[in-house]
Design an enzyme around this catalytic site. Sequence first.
Site, PDB file in Angstrom:
ATOM      1  N   LYS A  22     -16.226  49.185 -50.199  1.00  0.00           N
ATOM      2  CA  LYS A  22     -16.151  50.498 -50.914  1.00  0.00           C
ATOM      3  C   LYS A  22     -16.357  50.488 -51.806  1.00  0.00           C
ATOM      4  O   LYS A  22     -17.177  50.904 -52.378  1.00  0.00           O
ATOM      5  CB  LYS A  22     -14.223  51.141 -51.255  1.00  0.00           C
ATOM      6  CG  LYS A  22     -14.355  52.241 -52.232  1.00  0.00           C
ATOM      7  CD  LYS A  22     -12.775  52.645 -52.308  1.00  0.00           C
ATOM      8  CE  LYS A  22     -12.740  51.326 -53.291  1.00  0.00           C
ATOM      9  NZ  LYS A  22     -12.384  51.779 -54.734  1.00  0.00           N
ATOM     10  N   ASN A  23     -16.216  48.996 -52.623  1.00  0.00           N
ATOM     11  CA  ASN A  23     -16.732  48.997 -53.963  1.00  0.00           C
ATOM     12  C   ASN A  23     -17.879  48.139 -53.812  1.00  0.00           C
ATOM     13  O   ASN A  23     -18.352  48.290 -55.230  1.00  0.00           O
ATOM     14  CB  ASN A  23     -16.067  48.462 -55.607  1.00  0.00           C
ATOM     15  CG  ASN A  23     -14.360  48.789 -55.557  1.00  0.00           C
ATOM     16  OD1 ASN A  23     -14.222  50.003 -55.003  1.00  0.00           O
ATOM     17  ND2 ASN A  23     -13.467  48.026 -55.140  1.00  0.00           N
ATOM     18  N   CYS A 120      -6.877  56.327 -66.597  1.00  0.00           N
ATOM     19  CA  CYS A 120      -6.989  56.163 -65.423  1.00  0.00           C
ATOM     20  C   CYS A 120      -5.258  55.276 -65.270  1.00  0.00           C
ATOM     21  O   CYS A 120      -5.122  55.061 -66.176  1.00  0.00           O
ATOM     22  CB  CYS A 120      -7.711  54.898 -65.468  1.00  0.00           C
ATOM     23  SG  CYS A 120      -7.602  54.284 -63.964  1.00  0.00           S
ATOM     24  N   ARG A 125      -9.862  51.530 -69.270  1.00  0.00           N
ATOM     25  CA  ARG A 125     -11.289  52.083 -68.329  1.00  0.00           C
ATOM     26  C   ARG A 125     -12.141  52.270 -69.230  1.00  0.00           C
ATOM     27  O   ARG A 125     -12.455  53.290 -69.332  1.00  0.00           O
ATOM     28  CB  ARG A 125     -10.502  52.491 -67.636  1.00  0.00           C
ATOM     29  CG  ARG A 125      -9.775  51.001 -66.594  1.00  0.00           C
ATOM     30  CD  ARG A 125      -9.790  51.774 -65.504  1.00  0.00           C
ATOM     31  NE  ARG A 125     -10.775  51.415 -64.287  1.00  0.00           N
ATOM     32  CZ  ARG A 125     -11.212  51.728 -63.124  1.00  0.00           C
ATOM     33  NH1 ARG A 125     -10.025  52.198 -62.579  1.00  0.00           N
ATOM     34  NH2 ARG A 125     -11.842  50.965 -62.497  1.00  0.00           N
ATOM     35  N   ASP A 310      -7.724  43.212 -57.157  1.00  0.00           N
ATOM     36  CA  ASP A 310      -7.548  44.233 -56.258  1.00  0.00           C
ATOM     37  C   ASP A 310      -6.213  43.837 -55.384  1.00  0.00           C
ATOM     38  O   ASP A 310      -5.841  44.634 -54.129  1.00  0.00           O
ATOM     39  CB  ASP A 310      -8.508  44.632 -55.942  1.00  0.00           C
ATOM     40  CG  ASP A 310      -9.158  46.146 -56.593  1.00  0.00           C
ATOM     41  OD1 ASP A 310      -8.045  46.083 -57.658  1.00  0.00           O
ATOM     42  OD2 ASP A 310     -10.201  46.092 -56.625  1.00  0.00           O
ATOM     43  N   ARG A 402      -8.440  56.792 -50.156  1.00  0.00           N
ATOM     44  CA  ARG A 402      -9.713  56.255 -50.539  1.00  0.00           C
ATOM     45  C   ARG A 402     -10.696  54.951 -50.756  1.00  0.00           C
ATOM     46  O   ARG A 402     -11.476  55.066 -50.914  1.00  0.00           O
ATOM     47  CB  ARG A 402      -9.429  56.131 -52.267  1.00  0.00           C
ATOM     48  CG  ARG A 402      -8.860  57.866 -52.975  1.00  0.00           C
ATOM     49  CD  ARG A 402      -8.356  57.586 -54.398  1.00  0.00           C
ATOM     50  NE  ARG A 402     -10.220  56.750 -55.067  1.00  0.00           N
ATOM     51  CZ  ARG A 402     -10.009  57.252 -56.576  1.00  0.00           C
ATOM     52  NH1 ARG A 402      -9.591  57.774 -57.137  1.00  0.00           N
ATOM     53  NH2 ARG A 402     -12.047  57.040 -56.833  1.00  0.00           N
TER      54      ARG A 402
HETATM   55  C1  EPZ Z   1     -14.454  47.249 -60.338  1.00  0.00           C
HETATM   56  O1  EPZ Z   1     -13.841  48.104 -61.456  1.00  0.00           O
HETATM   57  C2  EPZ Z   1     -13.595  48.049 -59.537  1.00  0.00           C
HETATM   58  N1  EPZ Z   1     -13.761  49.327 -58.515  1.00  0.00           N
HETATM   59  C3  EPZ Z   1     -11.351  47.674 -59.196  1.00  0.00           C
HETATM   60  O2  EPZ Z   1     -11.671  48.504 -58.090  1.00  0.00           O
HETATM   61  C4  EPZ Z   1     -11.222  46.417 -60.428  1.00  0.00           C
HETATM   62  O3  EPZ Z   1     -10.605  46.288 -59.712  1.00  0.00           O
HETATM   63  C5  EPZ Z   1     -12.171  45.721 -61.267  1.00  0.00           C
HETATM   64  O4  EPZ Z   1     -13.334  46.169 -61.015  1.00  0.00           O
HETATM   65  C6  EPZ Z   1     -12.216  44.238 -61.613  1.00  0.00           C
HETATM   66  O5  EPZ Z   1     -12.821  43.293 -60.330  1.00  0.00           O
HETATM   67  C7  EPZ Z   1     -14.977  49.532 -58.348  1.00  0.00           C
HETATM   68  O6  EPZ Z   1     -15.841  48.918 -58.311  1.00  0.00           O
HETATM   69  C8  EPZ Z   1     -15.293  51.124 -58.005  1.00  0.00           C
HETATM   70  P1  EPZ Z   1     -14.360  46.369 -64.104  1.00  0.00           P
HETATM   71  P2  EPZ Z   1     -14.718  47.770 -62.617  1.00  0.00           P
HETATM   72  O7  EPZ Z   1     -15.392  46.971 -65.417  1.00  0.00           O
HETATM   73  O8  EPZ Z   1     -15.887  48.085 -62.636  1.00  0.00           O
HETATM   74  C9  EPZ Z   1     -12.340  46.832 -69.458  1.00  0.00           C
HETATM   75  C10 EPZ Z   1     -10.005  49.421 -57.032  1.00  0.00           C
HETATM   76  O9  EPZ Z   1      -8.653  49.619 -56.570  1.00  0.00           O
HETATM   77  N2  EPZ Z   1     -13.455  47.804 -70.030  1.00  0.00           N
HETATM   78  O10 EPZ Z   1     -14.903  45.002 -64.774  1.00  0.00           O
HETATM   79  O11 EPZ Z   1     -14.431  49.385 -63.558  1.00  0.00           O
HETATM   80  C11 EPZ Z   1     -11.616  47.317 -68.403  1.00  0.00           C
HETATM   81  O12 EPZ Z   1     -11.041  48.290 -68.674  1.00  0.00           O
HETATM   82  C12 EPZ Z   1     -10.501  49.700 -58.369  1.00  0.00           C
HETATM   83  O13 EPZ Z   1     -10.678  49.203 -55.549  1.00  0.00           O
HETATM   84  C13 EPZ Z   1     -13.613  48.011 -71.214  1.00  0.00           C
HETATM   85  O14 EPZ Z   1     -13.192  48.025 -71.915  1.00  0.00           O
HETATM   86  O15 EPZ Z   1     -13.111  47.283 -63.445  1.00  0.00           O
HETATM   87  C14 EPZ Z   1     -11.060  46.662 -67.380  1.00  0.00           C
HETATM   88  O16 EPZ Z   1     -10.135  45.804 -68.615  1.00  0.00           O
HETATM   89  C15 EPZ Z   1      -9.572  49.528 -59.282  1.00  0.00           C
HETATM   90  N3  EPZ Z   1     -15.234  48.815 -70.978  1.00  0.00           N
HETATM   91  C16 EPZ Z   1     -12.194  45.361 -67.753  1.00  0.00           C
HETATM   92  O17 EPZ Z   1     -13.189  45.641 -68.851  1.00  0.00           O
HETATM   93  C17 EPZ Z   1     -16.174  48.685 -69.924  1.00  0.00           C
HETATM   94  O18 EPZ Z   1     -16.970  49.463 -71.062  1.00  0.00           O
HETATM   95  C18 EPZ Z   1     -12.871  45.165 -66.759  1.00  0.00           C
HETATM   96  O19 EPZ Z   1     -13.249  46.179 -65.683  1.00  0.00           O
HETATM   97  C19 EPZ Z   1     -16.162  48.244 -68.710  1.00  0.00           C
HETATM   98  C20 EPZ Z   1     -14.406  47.806 -68.525  1.00  0.00           C
END
Ligand code: EPZ
Length: 429
Positions: A22-23, A120, A125, A310, A402
């Site tokens: 999915k991701n 969220c 996020r 995840d 989802r």
């Molecule tokens: C991706 O989310 C995945 N989602 C998430 O899976 C997964 O948990 C995550 O990566 C970590 O592996 C998708 O691919 C759709 P990040 P993403 O940006 O890209 C902070 C699931 O259940 N951050 O690596 O949103 C953020 O808040 C989902 O399938 C900022 O502060 O994750 C988090 O604490 C849930 N500013 C950390 O970084 C930003 O601009 C890592 O988030 C971006 C992120």
Amino acid sequence: MDRIAIIGGAQLNGTIPVSGAKNSAIKLMAASLLTDEPLRLTNMPRLADTRFLGKLLTRLGVQVTESDGPDGQQTLLHAPEITSGFAPYDLVRQMRASFNVLGPLVARSGQAKVSLPGGCTIGARPVDLHLQAIEALGAKIDLHEGYVYAQAPRGLKGAEITFPFVSVGATEHAMLAAVLADGVSVIHNAACEPELVDLQECLNAMGAKVEGAGTPTVTITGVPRLHGATHAVIPDRIEMGTYAVAAAMAGGEVRLSNARPGLIDALLDKLKEAGAGVEETADGCIIRRDGQRLNAVDIETAPFPGFATDLQAQFMALMTTAKGESRIRETIFENRFMHAPELMRLGADISVSGGEARVRGVDQLEGAEVMATDLRASVSLVIAGLVARGETTVSRIYHLDRGFERLEEKLGACGAQVRRIKGDGEAEL
Ligand code: EPZ
């Protein structure tokens, strides 16, 4: 609203084919905005999130056609022209990854208006790193009334982008935007998740020049245009890990096929440490447990190749019946223990303090009514239900839909007693 009912106690024996990720699929779908030629994605999972993104892309001018061919499930995405650069709040709010249309829209048509995703359940996020990247590539960014207005009428320009910490979404977004930029872009401190490698492979098949995905430095040499391509979505490592944990929880022997080795090593190492049998195969792995109780082990989530956030909820479910106390540290999201109180309704002994949960294994869980709070949390409740005495019913399973394709069917084929109860109360086996 549908619910899932599980009668605990059955072992799992059989084979579970792993679906496309999915991701990865939802970022690859967004790549279709970058070309006026068709992008054919094979090994596509059919999930609420892919349908949802399809809806948004259609609104932006992409023709989205799903079909089941000899190569399995596929989706053809074709955007002869971008008919709108507007992604409204209602659509982005429901699925955060929709925000990733911003970069491709600006890259292809010089402008976009995309809603900020908002809050969220698993954490704040924010999308500041995404905006930092698109701005570094030369787009003018303004925020008004909950919307990002991005403009680059003369196109994006290659740039050095250094992320202060690792973000999967921001790295993907920067890649999606930089492929059509004028000049070379280098992303430092890039996320190394396998989905990034998948995106690189797809973009390169479309004529892009991307190198280094899967390492902390990704270099993108911009090209004036991309063309159509066919690309197979990488297997879903989180789905694979989830069923690996389910097999270790329920006992029996489950072969996970259609996957790739090396995607979930951090989890497999922990399963071995806990006492489960793990055998890696050419297209996945075999997980066995013959009745002996697992030992408690500690985990700490980390970016790839560390233990995936995840898979944290699922592993917590596994530890609820292990021998001893397990410490689970969540380092990626600040609020990702919403499943703990629900697991406690099933009789688990868990205390949470800040980013750490302590799980003291109990002899037996008891079936109860529980509620899904997010995608991975919901499947952790299903996993716990596999061993809980009596019946466990999980409500709000739209979260589950989802990201898990045909979950009842896949678990049911291995002997689990899992059924979906339709919203009107009628049970469907
Ligand atoms: C991706 O989310 C995945 N989602 C998430 O899976 C997964 O948990 C995550 O990566 C970590 O592996 C998708 O691919 C759709 P990040 P993403 O940006 O890209 C902070 C699931 O259940 N951050 O690596 O949103 C953020 O808040 C989902 O399938 C900022 O502060 O994750 C988090 O604490 C849930 N500013 C950390 O970084 C930003 O601009 C890592 O988030 C971006 C992120």
